[in-house]
Motif scaffolding. Structure first.
Motif, PDB file in Angstrom:
ATOM      1  N   GLY A  59       0.834  -1.191   0.000  1.00  0.00           N
ATOM      2  CA  GLY A  59       0.000   0.000   0.000  1.00  0.00           C
ATOM      3  C   GLY A  59       0.867   1.239   0.000  1.00  0.00           C
ATOM      4  N   VAL A  60       0.321   2.338  -0.476  1.00  0.00           N
ATOM      5  CA  VAL A  60       1.065   3.586  -0.604  1.00  0.00           C
ATOM      6  C   VAL A  60       0.481   4.607   0.346  1.00  0.00           C
ATOM      7  N   GLU A  61       1.363   5.233   1.126  1.00  0.00           N
ATOM      8  CA  GLU A  61       0.936   6.283   2.044  1.00  0.00           C
ATOM      9  C   GLU A  61       1.235   7.639   1.432  1.00  0.00           C
ATOM     10  N   PHE A  62       0.261   8.527   1.483  1.00  0.00           N
ATOM     11  CA  PHE A  62       0.421   9.867   0.924  1.00  0.00           C
ATOM     12  C   PHE A  62       0.609  10.866   2.053  1.00  0.00           C
ATOM     13  N   ARG A  63       1.574  11.787   1.850  1.00  0.00           N
ATOM     14  CA  ARG A  63       2.035  12.653   2.919  1.00  0.00           C
ATOM     15  C   ARG A  63       2.169  14.096   2.458  1.00  0.00           C
ATOM     16  N   LYS A  64       2.279  14.963   3.429  1.00  0.00           N
ATOM     17  CA  LYS A  64       2.633  16.350   3.177  1.00  0.00           C
ATOM     18  C   LYS A  64       4.012  16.586   3.780  1.00  0.00           C
ATOM     19  N   LEU A  65       4.919  17.130   2.956  1.00  0.00           N
ATOM     20  CA  LEU A  65       6.284  17.374   3.396  1.00  0.00           C
ATOM     21  C   LEU A  65       6.525  18.865   3.595  1.00  0.00           C
ATOM     22  N   ALA A  66       7.366  19.185   4.553  1.00  0.00           N
ATOM     23  CA  ALA A  66       7.717  20.583   4.826  1.00  0.00           C
ATOM     24  C   ALA A  66       8.799  21.021   3.855  1.00  0.00           C
ATOM     25  N   MET A  67       8.415  21.092   2.575  1.00  0.00           N
ATOM     26  CA  MET A  67       9.363  21.498   1.542  1.00  0.00           C
ATOM     27  C   MET A  67       8.629  22.250   0.444  1.00  0.00           C
ATOM     28  N   GLN A  81       3.638  14.078  -1.397  1.00  0.00           N
ATOM     29  CA  GLN A  81       4.459  12.931  -1.773  1.00  0.00           C
ATOM     30  C   GLN A  81       3.739  11.652  -1.371  1.00  0.00           C
ATOM     31  N   GLY A  82       4.099  10.572  -2.047  1.00  0.00           N
ATOM     32  CA  GLY A  82       3.579   9.270  -1.664  1.00  0.00           C
ATOM     33  C   GLY A  82       4.684   8.236  -1.717  1.00  0.00           C
ATOM     34  N   PHE A  83       4.628   7.275  -0.787  1.00  0.00           N
ATOM     35  CA  PHE A  83       5.607   6.194  -0.793  1.00  0.00           C
ATOM     36  C   PHE A  83       5.001   4.943  -0.179  1.00  0.00           C
ATOM     37  N   GLY A  84       5.353   3.803  -0.762  1.00  0.00           N
ATOM     38  CA  GLY A  84       4.911   2.529  -0.230  1.00  0.00           C
ATOM     39  C   GLY A  84       5.367   1.404  -1.121  1.00  0.00           C
ATOM     40  N   THR A  85       4.748   0.245  -0.950  1.00  0.00           N
ATOM     41  CA  THR A  85       5.039  -0.900  -1.802  1.00  0.00           C
ATOM     42  C   THR A  85       3.748  -1.401  -2.395  1.00  0.00           C
ATOM     43  N   PRO A 117       8.670  -1.279  -4.430  1.00  0.00           N
ATOM     44  CA  PRO A 117       8.556   0.081  -3.900  1.00  0.00           C
ATOM     45  C   PRO A 117       8.036   1.045  -4.961  1.00  0.00           C
ATOM     46  N   LEU A 118       7.198   1.972  -4.519  1.00  0.00           N
ATOM     47  CA  LEU A 118       6.610   2.967  -5.419  1.00  0.00           C
ATOM     48  C   LEU A 118       6.723   4.331  -4.775  1.00  0.00           C
ATOM     49  N   LEU A 119       7.263   5.269  -5.526  1.00  0.00           N
ATOM     50  CA  LEU A 119       7.296   6.660  -5.095  1.00  0.00           C
ATOM     51  C   LEU A 119       6.376   7.473  -5.982  1.00  0.00           C
ATOM     52  N   ALA A 120       5.422   8.148  -5.353  1.00  0.00           N
ATOM     53  CA  ALA A 120       4.460   8.977  -6.072  1.00  0.00           C
ATOM     54  C   ALA A 120       4.870  10.435  -5.904  1.00  0.00           C
ATOM     55  N   LEU A 121       5.197  11.063  -7.029  1.00  0.00           N
ATOM     56  CA  LEU A 121       5.703  12.431  -7.014  1.00  0.00           C
ATOM     57  C   LEU A 121       4.630  13.395  -7.502  1.00  0.00           C
ATOM     58  N   VAL A 128      12.640  17.944  -8.707  1.00  0.00           N
ATOM     59  CA  VAL A 128      13.303  18.136  -7.419  1.00  0.00           C
ATOM     60  C   VAL A 128      13.041  16.931  -6.513  1.00  0.00           C
ATOM     61  N   SER A 129      11.809  16.448  -6.514  1.00  0.00           N
ATOM     62  CA  SER A 129      11.464  15.272  -5.703  1.00  0.00           C
ATOM     63  C   SER A 129      12.255  14.056  -6.156  1.00  0.00           C
ATOM     64  N   PHE A 130      12.442  13.909  -7.457  1.00  0.00           N
ATOM     65  CA  PHE A 130      13.247  12.785  -7.955  1.00  0.00           C
ATOM     66  C   PHE A 130      14.660  12.867  -7.405  1.00  0.00           C
ATOM     67  N   GLU A 131      15.281  14.033  -7.515  1.00  0.00           N
ATOM     68  CA  GLU A 131      16.661  14.171  -7.071  1.00  0.00           C
ATOM     69  C   GLU A 131      16.808  13.905  -5.581  1.00  0.00           C
ATOM     70  N   LEU A 132      15.832  14.314  -4.795  1.00  0.00           N
ATOM     71  CA  LEU A 132      15.928  14.172  -3.350  1.00  0.00           C
ATOM     72  C   LEU A 132      15.594  12.776  -2.865  1.00  0.00           C
ATOM     73  N   PHE A 133      14.652  12.093  -3.522  1.00  0.00           N
ATOM     74  CA  PHE A 133      14.136  10.835  -2.990  1.00  0.00           C
ATOM     75  C   PHE A 133      14.324   9.630  -3.923  1.00  0.00           C
ATOM     76  N   VAL A 134      14.060   9.809  -5.214  1.00  0.00           N
ATOM     77  CA  VAL A 134      14.112   8.662  -6.118  1.00  0.00           C
ATOM     78  C   VAL A 134      15.542   8.290  -6.467  1.00  0.00           C
ATOM     79  N   ARG A 135      16.352   9.289  -6.767  1.00  0.00           N
ATOM     80  CA  ARG A 135      17.742   8.976  -7.101  1.00  0.00           C
ATOM     81  C   ARG A 135      18.439   8.214  -5.971  1.00  0.00           C
ATOM     82  N   PRO A 136      18.339   8.654  -4.710  1.00  0.00           N
ATOM     83  CA  PRO A 136      18.947   7.854  -3.638  1.00  0.00           C
ATOM     84  C   PRO A 136      18.371   6.445  -3.555  1.00  0.00           C
TER      85      PRO A 136
END
Length: 440
Positions: free
Chosen positions: A307-315, A321-325, A332-336, A345-353
């Motif tokens: 499942g994917v959890e959707f969040r609000k980030l202080a950025m 943002q969303g993240f889960g499996t 793993p799935l990252l929802a940008l 910017v979200s890719f560089e901060l979270f997906v690339r790592p």
């Protein structure tokens, strides 16, 4: 699949950038190692040290086209008084049999050919008459006096020191040396070394397979005609290119319309070729934010823990943002977010790592540095948000590129850095020192 389920700490609170990143990286594990042929291993990360089984070069060989000689035979040679040596034969690269060079003799030798026994140095062909001389006596008599196997005489016009123009056995690497360390990313030079020491396969972590999917009924593929209210889909191209730049094998999926069932079906179809999925768009609070609608409750009794959890980030940009499996293998799935700058910017901060973690690398982040801000005016930022502004960096100075709008693709195309304004700052003045994320 070597991925742990993300921990959930509530969707209503405001997450910091560091908290979200830690949650992502804690849940992702490096891919399992496999044995690959050399060219298939390009871009992959070694999981074990590689030891040299045979020295390079494996034998003494010539670095020039010329003549293999004894040092004493060419001592004192000059243009006026050349040394005349009997040519006993040719030594070519790859030649199995070897000639022997005795006193007063030379062997014509090619670059890379093994140094024949008895020879101590190589004189380049430019130091000789090219073997056109008749030897110490004239004409046919010289040829008649040459022993069986001799091909004539060569005059050498310069002396040579011992080992001149000879590549020594093991002068590159010696048997037993460590050729490459575990953790090395295999590029062309590393693959060349592996081939040179005789390795046909190597044990590596494979390049992650990343599927990039954009959402939005307004999106049109580049090259097609735009109707009223439509825009071209740039995010999926940008993120696919960024995933490849990070080291992944990336697959771009055409834009999916704003329909939850269609999105769920598309995601399910793509899971078979994904180690990581990335979506862009549809994660905010709008009526047509289908990624949240389709994936927030993707886990069920058949897929516990997904499942994917959707969040609000202080950025800013990139608050939603969303993240889960997802799926039985917990991919793993990252929802940008969908705005182009927010997405990138979200890719560089979270997906690339995340990609670099799947590869098994230890240094997964873009490099950062401190730089002096060069700007016409102060840069403002909302307190409590970490802001990332596009910038151009050179020689310890960074200047803003474009405005703060998350739709400014043209400005992004001319930026090679992100200017970081921390959460506790509401402005940064020209001349202040700022943190910079280097994108180049």
């Amino acid at each position: 699949m070597s991925t742990a389920a993300p921990h959930s700490t509530g969707q209503d609170r405001l997450w910091s950038v560091d908290e979200h990143l830690e949650d992502v990286l804690t849940a992702i594990r490096p891919l399992e190692p496999i044995e690959l042929h050399l060219l298939d291993a390009q871009g992959c990360v070694l999981v074990e040290d590689v030891t040299v089984p045979v020295s390079l070069p494996p034998f003494d060989n010539s670095s020039m086209d010329g003549y293999a000689v004894r040092v004493a035979d060419v001592a004192g040679a000059s243009e006026e008084f050349p040394a005349a040596l009997e040519v006993v034969g040719d030594v070519a690269a790859g030649q199995a049999g070897r000639l022997h060079v005795g006193p007063g003799q030379a062997a014509r030798i090619m670059t890379g050919a093994p140094l024949p026994p008895g020879a101590e140095a190589v004189v380049p062909v430019e130091w000789t008459d090219g073997g056109l001389g008749e030897g110490p006596v004239d004409g046919m008599r010289a040829r008649s006096l040459a022993p069986e196997g001799a091909t004539g005489y060569v005059r050498v016009h310069r002396p040579a020191e011992a080992r001149a123009h000879v590549r020594a056995q093991g002068s590159d690497v010696r048997a037993g040396d460590r050729a490459l360390e575990a953790g090395t990313v295999l590029g062309p030079p590393q693959i060349a070394l592996l081939a040179a020491i005789g390795r046909g396969t190597v044990r590596v972590r494979p390049r992650p397979r990343v599927v990039v999917l954009s959402t939005g009924s307004e999106l049109v593929q580049p090259g097609e005609e735009l109707a009223d209210g439509q825009i071209y889909d740039s995010n999926s191209f940008a993120l696919t290119a960024a995933a490849r730049d990070a080291g992944a094998i990336a697959y771009r999926v055409g834009a999916v319309a704003d329909d939850a069932d269609t999105l769920r079906s598309t995601v399910d179809d793509q899971l078979v070729r994904a180690d990581l999925m990335v979506t862009t768009g549809g994660v905010s609070v709008g009526a047509y934010d289908v990624v949240k609608e389709a994936l927030a409750h993707a886990g069920d009794e058949d897929e516990p823990g997904s499942g994917v959890e959707f969040r609000k980030l202080a950025m800013q940009p990139g608050k939603p943002q969303g993240f889960g499996t997802i799926g039985p293998d917990h991919i793993p799935l990252l929802a940008l977010p969908g705005n182009p700058v927010s997405s990138y910017v979200s890719f560089e901060l979270f997906v690339r790592p995340a990609i670099r973690t799947l590869m098994g690398l230890t240094d997964v982040h873009r490099p950062t540095t401190r730089a002096t801000l060069s700007a016409d005016r102060a840069l403002t930022s909302p307190r409590g948000r970490r802001q990332f502004l596009r910038g151009s960096y050179a020689d310890g100075t960074v200047r803003p590129v474009g405005g703060a709008g998350s739709h400014l693709v043209a400005a992004l195309a001319h930026a090679d850095a992100l200017i970081v304004v921390p959460e506790d700052a509401e402005s940064v003045e020209p001349g202040d020192e700022v943190e910079v994320v280097l994108l180049g």
